[in-house]
Design an enzyme around this catalytic site. Structure first.
Site, PDB file in Angstrom:
ATOM      1  CE  LYS A 198      -2.769  -3.017  -0.394  1.00  0.00           C
ATOM      2  NZ  LYS A 198      -3.461  -3.251  -1.911  1.00  0.00           N
ATOM      3  CB  CYS A 199       4.027   1.835   0.272  1.00  0.00           C
ATOM      4  SG  CYS A 199       3.752   1.775   2.159  1.00  0.00           S
ATOM      5  CB  THR A 259       3.595  -2.233  -4.712  1.00  0.00           C
ATOM      6  OG1 THR A 259       3.549  -2.250  -3.575  1.00  0.00           O
ATOM      7  CG2 THR A 259       4.737  -3.575  -4.623  1.00  0.00           C
ATOM      8  CB  THR A 260       0.454  -1.861  -7.939  1.00  0.00           C
ATOM      9  OG1 THR A 260      -0.250  -1.979  -7.164  1.00  0.00           O
ATOM     10  CG2 THR A 260      -0.650  -1.256  -8.991  1.00  0.00           C
ATOM     11  CD1 TRP A 261       2.757   4.622 -10.735  1.00  0.00           C
ATOM     12  CD2 TRP A 261       2.913   5.972  -9.400  1.00  0.00           C
ATOM     13  NE1 TRP A 261       2.703   6.113 -11.357  1.00  0.00           N
ATOM     14  CE2 TRP A 261       2.889   6.884 -10.552  1.00  0.00           C
ATOM     15  CE3 TRP A 261       2.461   7.093  -7.532  1.00  0.00           C
ATOM     16  CZ2 TRP A 261       3.017   8.548 -10.302  1.00  0.00           C
ATOM     17  CZ3 TRP A 261       2.824   8.284  -8.133  1.00  0.00           C
ATOM     18  CH2 TRP A 261       2.683   8.823  -8.775  1.00  0.00           C
ATOM     19  CG  HIS A 294       4.984  -6.235  -0.237  1.00  0.00           C
ATOM     20  ND1 HIS A 294       4.943  -5.395  -0.356  1.00  0.00           N
ATOM     21  CD2 HIS A 294       3.313  -7.229  -1.416  1.00  0.00           C
ATOM     22  CE1 HIS A 294       3.817  -4.714  -1.525  1.00  0.00           C
ATOM     23  NE2 HIS A 294       3.175  -5.732  -1.597  1.00  0.00           N
ATOM     24  NE  ARG A 344      -8.428   3.779  -0.286  1.00  0.00           N
ATOM     25  CZ  ARG A 344      -8.397   5.215  -0.506  1.00  0.00           C
ATOM     26  NH1 ARG A 344      -9.693   6.519  -0.276  1.00  0.00           N
ATOM     27  NH2 ARG A 344      -7.225   6.074  -0.247  1.00  0.00           N
ATOM     28  N   GLY A 365      -5.848   7.142  -4.916  1.00  0.00           N
ATOM     29  CA  GLY A 365      -4.210   7.129  -6.363  1.00  0.00           C
ATOM     30  C   GLY A 365      -3.322   8.495  -5.647  1.00  0.00           C
TER      31      GLY A 365
END
Ligand code: PAP
Length: 306
Positions: free
Chosen positions: A57-58, A60-62, A121, A271, A273
């Site tokens: 949630k920090c 990662t995806t981006w 992670h 969600r 961003g």
């Protein structure tokens, strides 16, 4: 009674996830403990490997998307209609180390061509050969926004989860792969000691100036943008390809689930961003309490979140 993992002498206590254990100073989901052991024993980085590391949630995806798009830009021009990020979720574009190592699938890494790009992670002590064995790109985020993002995500699995439960877990350090401060400080210290091996980025800075951070990332990876790429707008193409609005709009990120073990729809990764959403979830007293805990842990390290 829970059976604990003898090799790591893990102990269990209640936390956000009842299946978490505290081992070697960090909270791990019990399914990740075998991966942590295997990574410590058997992960052999190649010098040109790149690992994207973060707490959940920090960002990662981006960062997965940005690093993949930057490294693969010659094979896949970012404006191209057939770019993998237009048909795959960013997590599908690079292997998740604990996913492979927990399932005995680490041989899949061996057959990947160099330079390999991977994601984890895990806190740095669980991947000790990564630094200085290869390059690591780390992203951190204001823990208040991380807590909010984690709550929204976890509510997709447990609808009655109260925000206060997640908040208290963050304050206690008892979040997956946490404590937050120990996770962040491990990579922060490595980045200050070996800046050519660990690039330390911040979610809020990526939001403020994505193009400059992509240039920094490319230089760190040893593949700076050429004058021709500059003229052709490659950096802007990567910014757009990986932007929140663009990724969120894609079918690959609107449909399907993250993982058979984690039955969360992929849209849960996209969600809001933004930074600062904590103001909509915390009282001023909660915010200053968490800020103080984090500031105390960071004191003297040169790292601050305020
Ligand atoms: P993960 O660890 O489960 O992969 P991660 O990607 O680290 O999750 O975090 C998700 C957060 O990143 C979400 O934040 P929010 O809940 O505050 O909205 C998500 O919206 C945000 N995010 C995902 N992709 C992007 C992006 N391209 N740009 C900016 N933020 C993004």
């Amino acid at each position: 009674m829970r059976t604990l993992c003898p090799p790591c002498r893990a102990r269990w206590r209640p936390t956000v996830s009842r299946s978490s254990v505290f081992t070697q100073g960090f909270w791990l989901r019990d399914i990740h403990v075998p991966a942590a052991i295997a990574l410590q024993r058997r992960f052999k980085p190649r010098p040109d490997d790149v690992i994207v590391a973060s707490l959940p949630k920090c960002g990662t995806t981006w960062l997965n998307a940005l690093t993949f798009a930057t490294m693969a830009r010659r094979a896949y021009p970012p404006a191209g209609a057939d770019h993998p990020l237009r048909r795959l979720n960013p997590h599908q574009c690079l292997p998740f180390l604990e996913g492979l190592f927990k399932g005995g699938r680490e041989a899949e890494l061996e057959v990947l061509p160099s330079p390999r790009l991977m994601n984890t992670h895990m806190p740095l002590p669980m991947v000790p050969s990564a630094v200085p064995g290869c390059r690591v790109v780390y992203v951190c985020r204001d823990p208040k926004d991380m807590a909010v993002s984690a709550w929204h995500f976890l509510r997709r699995l447990q609808t009655d989860l109260a925000f206060s439960v997640v908040f208290e877990s963050v304050c206690d350090g008892a979040v997956a792969f946490g404590p937050v401060w120990d996770h962040v400080l491990g990579y922060w210290r490595a980045s200050t000691a070996m800046p050519d091996k660990v690039l330390f980025l911040r979610y809020e800075e990526l939001l403020r100036d994505p193009a400059e951070n992509i240039r920094k990332l490319a230089r760190f990876l040893g593949m700076p943008f050429s004058a021709v790429e500059d003229e052709g707008g490659t950096v802007d193409d990567i910014v757009h390809l990986c932007s929140f609005g663009h990724l969120k709009s894609l079918d690959a990120n609107k449909t399907g689930h993250l993982d058979p073990l984690l039955p969360v729809p992929r849209d849960a990764l996209f969600r809001n961003g933004a930074s600062g959403d904590w103001v909509n979830h915390m009282t001023a007293a909660m915010a200053s309490r968490l800020d103080k805990i984090v500031a105390d842990k960071m004191r003297g390290t040169g790292l601050t979140f305020q």
